[in-house]
Scaffold this motif. Structure first.
Motif, mmCIF file in Angstrom:
data_model
loop_
_atom_site.group_PDB
_atom_site.id
_atom_site.type_symbol
_atom_site.label_atom_id
_atom_site.label_comp_id
_atom_site.label_asym_id
_atom_site.label_seq_id
_atom_site.Cartn_x
_atom_site.Cartn_y
_atom_site.Cartn_z
ATOM 1 N N VAL A 155 -4.425 9.373 1.173
ATOM 2 C CA VAL A 155 -5.700 9.426 2.324
ATOM 3 C C VAL A 155 -5.582 7.848 3.263
ATOM 4 O O VAL A 155 -5.354 8.029 4.372
ATOM 5 C CB VAL A 155 -7.040 9.626 1.968
ATOM 6 C CG1 VAL A 155 -8.132 9.523 3.091
ATOM 7 C CG2 VAL A 155 -7.043 11.027 1.231
ATOM 8 N N ILE A 156 -5.696 6.953 2.534
ATOM 9 C CA ILE A 156 -5.398 5.758 3.231
ATOM 10 C C ILE A 156 -4.213 5.485 3.893
ATOM 11 O O ILE A 156 -4.312 4.795 5.180
ATOM 12 C CB ILE A 156 -5.679 4.616 2.123
ATOM 13 C CG1 ILE A 156 -7.104 4.330 1.606
ATOM 14 C CG2 ILE A 156 -5.376 3.278 2.932
ATOM 15 C CD1 ILE A 156 -7.026 3.814 0.329
ATOM 16 N N CYS A 157 -3.195 5.913 3.576
ATOM 17 C CA CYS A 157 -1.900 5.991 4.436
ATOM 18 C C CYS A 157 -1.717 6.807 5.199
ATOM 19 O O CYS A 157 -0.567 6.908 6.089
ATOM 20 C CB CYS A 157 -0.652 6.009 3.290
ATOM 21 S SG CYS A 157 -0.498 4.500 2.237
ATOM 22 N N ARG A 158 -2.554 7.919 5.484
ATOM 23 C CA ARG A 158 -2.760 9.033 6.363
ATOM 24 C C ARG A 158 -1.572 9.957 6.035
ATOM 25 O O ARG A 158 -0.937 10.609 7.079
ATOM 26 C CB ARG A 158 -2.802 8.760 7.700
ATOM 27 C CG ARG A 158 -4.171 8.265 8.364
ATOM 28 C CD ARG A 158 -5.011 7.261 7.506
ATOM 29 N NE ARG A 158 -6.139 6.904 8.458
ATOM 30 C CZ ARG A 158 -6.618 5.928 7.988
ATOM 31 N NH1 ARG A 158 -6.524 4.718 7.091
ATOM 32 N NH2 ARG A 158 -7.966 5.526 8.946
ATOM 33 N N CYS A 181 -11.956 6.267 5.422
ATOM 34 C CA CYS A 181 -10.542 6.491 6.245
ATOM 35 C C CYS A 181 -10.853 8.072 7.005
ATOM 36 O O CYS A 181 -10.673 8.162 8.012
ATOM 37 C CB CYS A 181 -9.551 6.435 5.439
ATOM 38 S SG CYS A 181 -8.768 4.840 5.167
ATOM 39 N N MET A 204 1.179 4.191 -2.981
ATOM 40 C CA MET A 204 0.892 5.488 -2.468
ATOM 41 C C MET A 204 2.294 6.272 -3.045
ATOM 42 O O MET A 204 2.029 7.555 -3.633
ATOM 43 C CB MET A 204 0.641 5.794 -1.129
ATOM 44 C CG MET A 204 0.616 7.146 -0.362
ATOM 45 S SD MET A 204 1.921 7.921 -0.057
ATOM 46 C CE MET A 204 2.552 7.032 1.540
ATOM 47 N N TRP A 227 -6.496 8.922 -3.093
ATOM 48 C CA TRP A 227 -6.914 7.963 -2.259
ATOM 49 C C TRP A 227 -5.773 7.177 -1.461
ATOM 50 O O TRP A 227 -6.134 7.008 -0.286
ATOM 51 C CB TRP A 227 -7.742 6.862 -2.967
ATOM 52 C CG TRP A 227 -9.071 7.459 -3.958
ATOM 53 C CD1 TRP A 227 -9.333 7.023 -5.107
ATOM 54 C CD2 TRP A 227 -9.820 8.545 -3.577
ATOM 55 N NE1 TRP A 227 -10.444 7.627 -5.509
ATOM 56 C CE2 TRP A 227 -10.692 8.623 -4.598
ATOM 57 C CE3 TRP A 227 -9.969 9.467 -2.361
ATOM 58 C CZ2 TRP A 227 -11.832 9.432 -4.573
ATOM 59 C CZ3 TRP A 227 -10.994 10.277 -2.475
ATOM 60 C CH2 TRP A 227 -11.831 10.429 -3.336
ATOM 61 N N LEU A 228 -4.612 6.828 -2.011
ATOM 62 C CA LEU A 228 -3.806 6.087 -1.570
ATOM 63 C C LEU A 228 -3.070 6.913 -0.414
ATOM 64 O O LEU A 228 -2.824 6.477 0.768
ATOM 65 C CB LEU A 228 -2.799 5.594 -2.412
ATOM 66 C CG LEU A 228 -3.196 4.538 -3.476
ATOM 67 C CD1 LEU A 228 -2.124 4.544 -4.683
ATOM 68 C CD2 LEU A 228 -3.406 3.492 -2.856
ATOM 69 N N THR A 277 0.862 -1.226 0.070
ATOM 70 C CA THR A 277 0.200 -0.002 0.149
ATOM 71 C C THR A 277 1.039 1.124 0.053
ATOM 72 O O THR A 277 0.686 2.256 -0.869
ATOM 73 C CB THR A 277 -1.100 0.010 1.379
ATOM 74 O OG1 THR A 277 -1.616 -1.105 1.381
ATOM 75 C CG2 THR A 277 -2.078 1.298 1.114
ATOM 76 N N LEU A 279 -11.376 1.314 -3.574
ATOM 77 C CA LEU A 279 -10.330 2.237 -3.255
ATOM 78 C C LEU A 279 -10.971 3.472 -2.739
ATOM 79 O O LEU A 279 -10.668 4.047 -1.537
ATOM 80 C CB LEU A 279 -9.219 2.500 -4.225
ATOM 81 C CG LEU A 279 -7.734 3.030 -4.103
ATOM 82 C CD1 LEU A 279 -7.188 2.140 -2.858
ATOM 83 C CD2 LEU A 279 -7.110 3.201 -5.177
ATOM 84 N N ALA A 337 -10.951 5.244 0.991
ATOM 85 C CA ALA A 337 -10.424 6.467 1.249
ATOM 86 C C ALA A 337 -11.360 7.275 2.219
ATOM 87 O O ALA A 337 -10.852 7.953 3.202
ATOM 88 C CB ALA A 337 -9.969 7.028 0.031
ATOM 89 N N MET A 353 -0.748 14.420 0.692
ATOM 90 C CA MET A 353 -2.252 14.624 0.357
ATOM 91 C C MET A 353 -1.834 16.440 -0.040
ATOM 92 O O MET A 353 -2.523 16.807 -1.144
ATOM 93 C CB MET A 353 -2.905 14.821 1.378
ATOM 94 C CG MET A 353 -3.500 13.193 1.913
ATOM 95 S SD MET A 353 -4.263 12.910 3.491
ATOM 96 C CE MET A 353 -5.891 13.929 3.004
#
Length: 287
Positions: free
Chosen positions: A125-128, A256, A75, A122-123, A71, A249, A253, A133
């Motif tokens: 966001v998912i990885c914070r 999340c 990202m 999206w990636l 992941t 995905l 996101a 971002m």
């Protein structure tokens, strides 16, 4: 009550784990090659996405560190795609696959467009990864326009909404309304209707519930988004066998964002790998 949306059966085959490992090795090689020439970074991004989905086939809860690494790699390569295409001279430093790398500038690539921007965002966001971002949201919208008219106009409205939200720019509500109106099936001309209704529009609807802080409506909308995702990816045998349907995905996101905003997530599904949603791997190694 927590709703469950079961992921459709995705053919794994007897060597699904070996397939995921081979993809991971291929991605690592392509990442290493970027330091010599980044002209094929879009292919590296596609490979990293494929590797992530392959990991989620065999590890639907993202409980293994290898899935988190896949992941993060996806990202990092997605963000690097926009970093190296944002300049035409010199080099860009990007952390990818646990290493700070110096990548040569590429200049404009047609694949550094709004569609890949959404995936990269999206990636992140998912990885914070708030830094990435922000970097993605600072990219001018005109730079993401496809010269071939590949996307409907609502896609650019949607990117503008996300950039406006994250950078706290004015006009979010009006831009979101414009996005919803422009994504009406009667207006859309490029995207097939089933793709629009099953995959492309549900994250917009989810985001609407999220920004309204609609705790009562968010989880039902999330469940509906996953059911639509499932319906799209099970319409025929070819789609059932397509690894792209492994995870949702966009809905993941937005979920999340809601999870981190303390909106209860009352939906369980392998389309939303649990440990990605609940940021179980966050901080385990630098991203």
């Amino acid at each position: 009550m927590t709703a469950s949306v079961h992921r459709h059966a995705i053919p794994e085959g007897p060597d699904a784990e070996q397939f995921a490992e081979r993809l991971g090795t291929r991605v690592a090689r392509r990442i290493d090659s970027l330091e010599e020439s980044a002209g094929m970074i879009d292919f590296a991004f596609n490979s990293s996405l494929l590797a992530l989905r392959a990991r989620c086939v065999i590890d639907p809860r993202a409980a293994a560190v290898e899935t988190w690494e896949a992941t993060v790699n996806a990202m990092q390569v997605g963000s690097a795609l926009f970093a190296v295409t944002g300049v035409s001279e010199g080099t860009v430093e990007c952390r990818i696959n646990r290493k700070l790398r110096t990548l040569p500038a590429v200049g404009l690539l047609p694949t550094a467009d709004a569609g890949n921007w959404l995936t990269a965002f999206w990636l992140a966001v998912i990885c914070r990864d708030q830094t990435r971002m922000t970097q993605l949201c600072e990219i001018p919208l005109d730079r993401l326009r496809s010269p071939e008219g590949q996307y409907d106009e609502y896609v650019y409205h949607w990117v503008d909404v996300l950039q406006t939200y994250w950078l706290q720019r004015p006009g979010l509500v009006d831009k979101l309304i414009a996005t919803i109106e422009a994504s009406n099936p009667e207006v859309v001309q490029v995207a097939p209707r089933d793709l629009l209704q099953g995959v492309l529009y549900p994250p917009i609807n989810l985001f609407y519930h999220f920004v309204r802080k609609d705790e009562a409506g968010f989880s039902p909308a999330l469940a509906d988004a996953l059911k639509l995702h499932k319906a799209y990816w099970t319409l025929n045998e070819d789609r059932k066998a397509d690894i792209d349907g492994t995870i949702a995905l966009g809905p993941l996101a937005i979920a999340c964002l809601a999870h981190d905003g303390e909106i209860p997530i009352e939906v369980e599904s392998d389309y939303l790998p649990k440990h990605l949603l609940t940021r179980g791997w966050l901080g385990k190694f630098p991203t």
